[in-house]
Design an enzyme around this catalytic site. Structure first.
Site, PDB file in Angstrom:
ATOM      1  N   ARG A   1      42.829  34.366  35.398  1.00  0.00           N
ATOM      2  CA  ARG A   1      42.317  34.798  36.708  1.00  0.00           C
ATOM      3  C   ARG A   1      42.331  33.593  37.614  1.00  0.00           C
ATOM      4  O   ARG A   1      41.664  32.591  37.340  1.00  0.00           O
ATOM      5  CB  ARG A   1      40.897  35.353  36.585  1.00  0.00           C
ATOM      6  CG  ARG A   1      40.189  35.480  37.929  1.00  0.00           C
ATOM      7  CD  ARG A   1      38.906  36.253  37.853  1.00  0.00           C
ATOM      8  NE  ARG A   1      39.174  37.651  37.568  1.00  0.00           N
ATOM      9  CZ  ARG A   1      38.250  38.612  37.577  1.00  0.00           C
ATOM     10  NH1 ARG A   1      36.998  38.315  37.876  1.00  0.00           N
ATOM     11  NH2 ARG A   1      38.565  39.850  37.309  1.00  0.00           N
TER      12      ARG A   1
ATOM     13  N   HIS B   1      45.503  42.990  41.069  1.00  0.00           N
ATOM     14  CA  HIS B   1      44.552  43.132  39.958  1.00  0.00           C
ATOM     15  C   HIS B   1      45.100  44.231  39.028  1.00  0.00           C
ATOM     16  O   HIS B   1      44.511  45.306  38.902  1.00  0.00           O
ATOM     17  CB  HIS B   1      43.174  43.497  40.517  1.00  0.00           C
ATOM     18  CG  HIS B   1      42.041  43.301  39.567  1.00  0.00           C
ATOM     19  ND1 HIS B   1      42.202  42.770  38.302  1.00  0.00           N
ATOM     20  CD2 HIS B   1      40.714  43.571  39.699  1.00  0.00           C
ATOM     21  CE1 HIS B   1      41.022  42.720  37.698  1.00  0.00           C
ATOM     22  NE2 HIS B   1      40.115  43.207  38.519  1.00  0.00           N
TER      23      HIS B   1
ATOM     24  N   GLN C   1      43.009  46.049  36.203  1.00  0.00           N
ATOM     25  CA  GLN C   1      42.060  47.028  36.736  1.00  0.00           C
ATOM     26  C   GLN C   1      42.757  48.352  37.018  1.00  0.00           C
ATOM     27  O   GLN C   1      42.218  49.428  36.754  1.00  0.00           O
ATOM     28  CB  GLN C   1      41.434  46.485  38.030  1.00  0.00           C
ATOM     29  CG  GLN C   1      40.433  47.435  38.666  1.00  0.00           C
ATOM     30  CD  GLN C   1      39.170  47.587  37.841  1.00  0.00           C
ATOM     31  OE1 GLN C   1      38.558  46.595  37.460  1.00  0.00           O
ATOM     32  NE2 GLN C   1      38.768  48.821  37.555  1.00  0.00           N
TER      33      GLN C   1
ATOM     34  N   ASP D   1      36.413  49.132  47.411  1.00  0.00           N
ATOM     35  CA  ASP D   1      36.218  47.823  46.787  1.00  0.00           C
ATOM     36  C   ASP D   1      35.366  47.018  47.762  1.00  0.00           C
ATOM     37  O   ASP D   1      35.224  47.393  48.932  1.00  0.00           O
ATOM     38  CB  ASP D   1      37.594  47.156  46.561  1.00  0.00           C
ATOM     39  CG  ASP D   1      37.496  45.803  45.870  1.00  0.00           C
ATOM     40  OD1 ASP D   1      36.438  45.507  45.276  1.00  0.00           O
ATOM     41  OD2 ASP D   1      38.485  45.038  45.924  1.00  0.00           O
TER      42      ASP D   1
ATOM     43  N   CYS E   1      36.005  49.214  41.489  1.00  0.00           N
ATOM     44  CA  CYS E   1      36.281  48.300  40.371  1.00  0.00           C
ATOM     45  C   CYS E   1      35.061  47.451  40.012  1.00  0.00           C
ATOM     46  O   CYS E   1      35.040  46.846  38.951  1.00  0.00           O
ATOM     47  CB  CYS E   1      37.480  47.427  40.707  1.00  0.00           C
ATOM     48  SG  CYS E   1      37.222  46.382  42.149  1.00  0.00           S
TER      49      CYS E   1
ATOM     50  N   ARG F   1      38.594  49.243  30.993  1.00  0.00           N
ATOM     51  CA  ARG F   1      39.255  47.941  31.059  1.00  0.00           C
ATOM     52  C   ARG F   1      39.650  47.508  29.645  1.00  0.00           C
ATOM     53  O   ARG F   1      40.740  46.999  29.413  1.00  0.00           O
ATOM     54  CB  ARG F   1      38.317  46.888  31.672  1.00  0.00           C
ATOM     55  CG  ARG F   1      37.990  47.094  33.149  1.00  0.00           C
ATOM     56  CD  ARG F   1      39.210  46.864  34.024  1.00  0.00           C
ATOM     57  NE  ARG F   1      39.771  45.546  33.826  1.00  0.00           N
ATOM     58  CZ  ARG F   1      39.333  44.433  34.411  1.00  0.00           C
ATOM     59  NH1 ARG F   1      38.346  44.492  35.285  1.00  0.00           N
ATOM     60  NH2 ARG F   1      39.908  43.266  34.177  1.00  0.00           N
TER      61      ARG F   1
HETATM   62  N1  NVA Z   1      38.829  42.515  45.534  1.00  0.00           N
HETATM   63  C1  NVA Z   1      37.818  42.013  44.645  1.00  0.00           C
HETATM   64  C2  NVA Z   1      37.984  42.585  43.277  1.00  0.00           C
HETATM   65  C3  NVA Z   1      36.885  42.208  42.316  1.00  0.00           C
HETATM   66  C4  NVA Z   1      37.121  42.691  40.901  1.00  0.00           C
HETATM   67  C5  NVA Z   1      37.880  40.507  44.604  1.00  0.00           C
HETATM   68  O1  NVA Z   1      38.972  39.949  44.548  1.00  0.00           O
HETATM   69  O2  NVA Z   1      36.825  39.872  44.646  1.00  0.00           O
END
Ligand code: NVA
Length: 313
Positions: A105, A132, A135, A228, A268, A296
């Site tokens: 990540r 992502h 997800q 989101d 998410c 997940r």
């Molecule tokens: N768009 C959000 C997703 C978190 C799982 C972020 O990048 O923070």
């Protein structure tokens, strides 16, 4: 040839369908790999690195890797200083000698691509600024469970369409043959390159993609509603301004009522009640967010299994 999972369209429509089928099988029999030699038996080590906060991703990868008979190795991104203390290329070469898969990540998608180019083992995107994809596999598995077939369903993503989740829904939804609508305020829609890439996929899968700035029009008749956070990780300094820009894009009870009566609501997580989603919606009967969170693990086990499959060449 080593395969990677760096963005949603790294899986063809047939491969995505296969991974989702495998995820459903692994959900039905989560510990099978412990009784038969599984893809990570040995145990093989999977390196996990997080340069941004995490809860679901770390927990679900660690649990899933263990269920596959493997060993999750947490590499502290701060101590490693990837791209600062050592180049991404050198970190990739080192970790590729210790681990069978690297899960990362981070911020920049091109750093992830550099990791994949030099690791010699599969690399998995555990979230970047742009995508992502893990997800999305969990989300598609969840939609499948609640709606059956994915192809032909209409999904409305309401909120920050320019973030990783907006991009991933475009690509993964199109790959699944869904009709993907993204509804965002001006300046927060997915980029034209992303819309074009998704449209090319949708033309083959008989899905479609559309940008619909009006949230009421976007949710009308939809089977699936998604939102989101308005403030993705790394954008915290913009929180105040974003709260005003996105105010009309909150998934509230009234907006949700415009979708099909049996529409499901997805997020998410982490969620900010009263901002992008009302408590009555996320904690209400149409919400499937806890299924998403659980899935997940199953979806990532399927991706790891698929990546570890022997390939010719
Ligand atoms: N768009 C959000 C997703 C978190 C799982 C972020 O990048 O923070």
């Amino acid at each position: 040839m080593t395969r990677h999972f760096l963005r949603d369209d790294d899986l063809s429509p047939a491969e995505q369908a296969r991974v989702l089928e495998l995820a459903a099988d692994l959900k039905a029999a989560p510990y099978d790999a412990l009784h038969h030699p599984g893809p990570l038996a040995g145990p093989r080590t999977v390196a996990m690195i997080f340069d941004k906060p995490t809860l679901r991703t770390q927990a679900s990868f660690a649990a899933g890797i263990a269920e596959l008979g493997g060993h999750p190795m947490l590499v502290d991104g701060t101590l490693a200083g990837i791209g600062v203390r050592e180049s991404v290329e050198d970190v990739a070469r080192v970790l590729g000698r210790q681990a069978s898969v690297i899960v990362w990540r981070t911020f920049a998608q091109d750093h992830l691509e550099t990791m994949a180019a030099h690791a010699g083992v599969p690399v998995v995107n555990a979230l970047t600024d742009d995508f992502h994809p893990c997800q999305l596999l969990a989300d598609l598995l969840t939609v499948r469970e609640h709606k059956g077939e994915l192809a032909g369903l209409t999904v409305a993503f309401v909120g920050d369409g320019a973030c990783n989740m907006g991009n991933s829904w475009l690509l993964a939804g199109a790959t699944a043959g869904m009709h993907v609508r993204v509804s965002s305020p001006e300046g927060y829609a997915p980029g034209p390159d992303m819309v074009e890439a998704a449209a090319v996929i949708a033309a083959k899968t008989r899905g479609s993609v559309a940008l619909e700035p009006d949230p009421v029009a976007a949710v009308t008749g939809a089977d699936v509603l998604v939102t989101d956070t308005w403030v993705s990780m790394g954008k915290e300094a913009e929180a105040g301004a974003r709260g005003e820009v996105f105010a009309a894009y909150r998934l509230g009870v009234e907006l949700v009522a415009g979708a099909k009566p049996d529409a499901i609501v997805m997020h998410c997580l982490p969620a900010y009640r009263g901002k992008e989603i009302d408590a009555a919606v996320i904690d209400g009967p149409q919400s499937v967010v806890w299924d998403e969170a659980e899935n997940r693990r199953h979806a990532q086990k399927a991706v790891l299994t698929w990546l570890m499959e022997p390939r010719d060449e």
